[in-house]
Design a protein around this motif. Sequence first.
Motif, short mmCIF file in Angstrom:
data_model
loop_
_atom_site.label_atom_id
_atom_site.label_comp_id
_atom_site.label_asym_id
_atom_site.label_seq_id
_atom_site.Cartn_x
_atom_site.Cartn_y
_atom_site.Cartn_z
N ALA A 28 14.33 1.65 -5.71
CA ALA A 28 14.15 1.21 -4.29
C ALA A 28 13.79 -0.35 -4.32
CB ALA A 28 13.11 2.07 -3.71
N GLY A 29 14.52 -1.14 -3.67
CA GLY A 29 14.30 -2.39 -3.38
C GLY A 29 13.34 -2.92 -2.28
N ASP A 30 13.07 -1.79 -1.27
CA ASP A 30 12.25 -2.17 -0.06
C ASP A 30 11.06 -0.95 -0.18
OD1 ASP A 30 13.50 -0.44 1.62
OD2 ASP A 30 15.24 -1.67 1.25
N ALA A 31 10.37 -1.05 1.22
CA ALA A 31 9.49 0.04 1.06
C ALA A 31 10.05 0.95 2.56
CB ALA A 31 8.07 -0.62 1.63
N SER A 32 11.46 0.82 2.69
CA SER A 32 11.97 1.77 3.80
C SER A 32 11.91 3.29 3.15
CB SER A 32 13.39 1.52 4.18
OG SER A 32 14.07 1.63 3.10
N TRP A 33 11.52 4.23 4.25
CA TRP A 33 11.70 5.66 3.57
C TRP A 33 13.05 6.19 3.00
CZ3 TRP A 33 7.09 7.43 2.55
CH2 TRP A 33 6.00 7.20 3.47
N THR A 34 13.80 5.65 3.47
CA THR A 34 15.34 5.94 3.06
C THR A 34 15.30 5.64 1.26
OG1 THR A 34 16.43 6.06 5.07
CG2 THR A 34 17.78 5.86 3.01
N ALA A 35 14.92 4.27 1.16
CA ALA A 35 15.17 3.60 -0.05
C ALA A 35 14.24 4.32 -0.88
CB ALA A 35 14.99 2.26 -0.07
N LEU A 36 12.97 4.59 -0.48
CA LEU A 36 11.96 5.42 -1.44
C LEU A 36 12.34 6.71 -1.80
CD1 LEU A 36 8.64 4.18 0.30
CD2 LEU A 36 9.57 3.30 -1.80
N LEU A 37 12.89 7.52 -0.90
CA LEU A 37 13.59 8.90 -1.17
C LEU A 37 14.50 9.07 -2.11
CD1 LEU A 37 13.18 10.63 2.57
CD2 LEU A 37 11.72 10.99 0.58
N VAL A 38 15.40 7.98 -2.01
CA VAL A 38 16.43 7.74 -2.84
C VAL A 38 15.77 7.50 -4.52
CG1 VAL A 38 18.62 6.70 -3.61
CG2 VAL A 38 18.12 7.19 -1.26
N GLY A 39 14.89 6.42 -4.40
CA GLY A 39 14.48 6.20 -5.52
C GLY A 39 13.31 7.43 -6.07
N VAL A 40 12.75 7.92 -5.48
CA VAL A 40 12.13 9.30 -5.88
C VAL A 40 13.02 10.22 -6.64
CG1 VAL A 40 10.73 11.25 -5.19
CG2 VAL A 40 9.94 8.89 -4.55
N VAL B 95 0.78 -1.34 0.02
CA VAL B 95 0.06 -0.07 0.04
C VAL B 95 0.81 1.18 0.21
CG1 VAL B 95 -1.91 1.25 1.26
CG2 VAL B 95 -1.89 -1.13 1.12
N VAL B 96 2.08 1.25 0.60
CA VAL B 96 2.91 2.62 0.76
C VAL B 96 3.36 2.73 -0.61
CG1 VAL B 96 5.03 3.32 1.82
CG2 VAL B 96 3.49 2.16 3.46
N VAL B 97 3.84 1.52 -1.10
CA VAL B 97 4.69 1.70 -2.25
C VAL B 97 3.46 2.37 -3.48
CG1 VAL B 97 5.44 0.48 -4.33
CG2 VAL B 97 6.37 -0.09 -2.19
#
Length: 314
Positions: free
Chosen positions: A251-263, A5-7
């Motif tokens: 991003a490979g997971d749903a952590s906020w750090t990975a998502l921010l880097v992916g964005v 859901v977060v992703v």
Amino acid sequence: MIDSVVVIVVHLVFALAITPVLIGVMRTVRARLEGRVGGGIVQPWRDVIKLFAKEPLRAPGSSPVLTWAPLLLMASSLVLCALIPLVSTLPLAGVPGELFVVVSVLLLGTVALAMLGLEAGTAFGGMGSSRHMVFTALVEPTVLLSIYALSVPAGTSALAAIVRSRRDDLSSLLNPVSILAIAALIVVVIAETGRLPVDNPATHLELTMVHEAMILESGGRDLGWLEFGSWLRLTALLGLTVNLAVPWAVAGDASWTALLVGVAATTVKLVAAAALLAAVEVFLAKLRLFRVPELLAGSFVLAFLSVSASYLVF
């Protein structure tokens, strides 16, 4: 389930926020290269806000198609952005991110646009719809074949898994299969989103209109949904292409750090690709209508060759 859901929420918010910026960047790059000032990067935001504030005008006796087609296009575009791995390659629990599902959703928006053009009952709308479906008959198989070729080394047709496999194995980025498939996808993005040399989004001339011919009878909020839905399709397809071609930092997971880097990474890649696409358009002329199928057939051949090469290489 919560991670999925977060992703999905991140994908949708990201797509809604970045899409008008991409259109603004493309328009600004074209304007500057052509010696004009242009409306600025935020002008598309002003345009859609103005359209959403207006009441749509519909001809007496028109069917519900005129009302539901813009909403269907917008809804299918949002689903497309949710399914395509724009920011994260995390598998979405209970959400089918398979290649055939994504292409079916893409086709749903295409059919909605064609029905809208036919509903108007005008010569322009009918011509635009017929041309649109002819191009689609060549574009959709190209999407299937090109991504299928990239799915062979990954062993799955799930788009997120394909991007994740290419991110983890960088040697797969520069082989003949990858180059042929990405080249075919670039032509698909140009054709499916109505860019030069397939279509010219800045013209209303009879002999050159395809996308614009289908939306001539729409106005107000209906036109706003159509414009934003078409822009979202550009974001989704361009995002899929750049993440397949350059899968770094997704991003490979749903952590906020990975998502921010992916964005951040996807934003940079999308803006660079949009600016490059707009810059190339300045030096292109629109192809004659009967030459466009030749270009699309060429992209289909590239996709077919990529599939053939994938079985030889892998």
